[in-house]
Design a protein around this motif. Structure first.
Motif, short mmCIF file in Angstrom:
data_model
loop_
_atom_site.label_atom_id
_atom_site.label_comp_id
_atom_site.label_asym_id
_atom_site.label_seq_id
_atom_site.Cartn_x
_atom_site.Cartn_y
_atom_site.Cartn_z
N TYR A 91 0.83 -1.21 0.00
CA TYR A 91 0.00 0.00 0.00
C TYR A 91 0.87 1.26 0.00
N TYR A 92 1.88 1.30 0.88
CA TYR A 92 2.76 2.47 0.94
C TYR A 92 3.52 2.67 -0.38
N LEU A 93 3.96 1.57 -0.98
CA LEU A 93 4.67 1.67 -2.26
C LEU A 93 3.74 2.21 -3.34
N ASN A 94 2.50 1.75 -3.35
CA ASN A 94 1.53 2.22 -4.33
C ASN A 94 1.23 3.70 -4.15
N LYS A 95 1.07 4.13 -2.89
CA LYS A 95 0.79 5.55 -2.63
C LYS A 95 1.98 6.43 -3.01
N PHE A 96 3.21 5.93 -2.76
CA PHE A 96 4.39 6.68 -3.20
C PHE A 96 4.35 6.88 -4.71
N ARG A 117 6.82 10.86 1.87
CA ARG A 117 6.37 10.40 3.19
C ARG A 117 5.93 8.93 3.10
N TYR A 118 5.22 8.58 2.03
CA TYR A 118 4.81 7.19 1.85
C TYR A 118 6.01 6.28 1.59
N TYR A 123 9.72 1.99 3.67
CA TYR A 123 11.03 1.49 4.11
C TYR A 123 11.08 1.30 5.63
N LYS A 124 10.38 2.13 6.36
CA LYS A 124 10.33 1.98 7.81
C LYS A 124 9.64 0.66 8.17
N PHE A 125 8.53 0.36 7.50
CA PHE A 125 7.81 -0.88 7.75
C PHE A 125 8.69 -2.08 7.40
N ILE A 126 9.33 -2.03 6.23
CA ILE A 126 10.21 -3.14 5.80
C ILE A 126 11.36 -3.30 6.80
#
Length: 154
Positions: A91-96, A117-118, A123-126
């Protein structure tokens, strides 16, 4: 004190090469996020299939008793948890990617900031997930050593 204000007032400008690299990165990130969503779909499908498969095996083999169907439920829950965990970085990658594309199409620096920010969240999650998994590996390794020592002493 004056150095601090110079740094605060520093504004980075992107040259055309940097913009092109970011545009291409956004395209690849979008592609990878779509593949990630497809992968999540397969994991959810596998969760449903595992539950059904083990339930059917439990009914076909009376020796398995309730273990077959209950194991199917456990496997389905595990797969669904994996899918839920996998959802957030995708999801974060898609939003980025979508925000970066929009930022360059509309020449909007605020949207580009949102896209970064996304990317940071991705990367923080990973990174946190990697630390957790390495910690689990370390615990398993220590557990195997302790178990091996206990087995040899018995």
């Amino acid at each position: 004190m004056e150095e601090h204000s110079v740094i605060e007032n520093f504004e980075m400008k992107l040259n055309e090469s940097a913009k092109d690299f970011l545009k291409e990165t956004a395209k690849w990130a979008y592609f990878l996020s779509i593949l990630g969503y497809i992968g999540i779909g397969f994991i959810v499908f596998a969760a449903l299939f595992a539950g059904t498969l083990f339930s059917a095996m439990g009914k076909m083999n009376p020796a398995m008793g309730m273990m077959g169907s209950s194991f199917g439920i456990v496997m389905a829950v595990v797969y669904l948890l994996i899918a839920a965990l996998y959802f957030f970085p995708v999801y974060y990658l898609n939003k980025f990617a979508s925000n970066a594309k929009a930022a360059f199409n509309n020449n909007d620096p605020e949207t580009l900031t949102t896209s970064f920010r996304y990317l940071k969240s991705h990367y923080k999650f990973i990174g946190i997930m990697t630390l957790v998994i390495f910690s689990l590996y370390l615990l398993m390794f220590v557990g195997m050593i302790v178990g091996g020592m206990a087995f040899n002493n018995a």
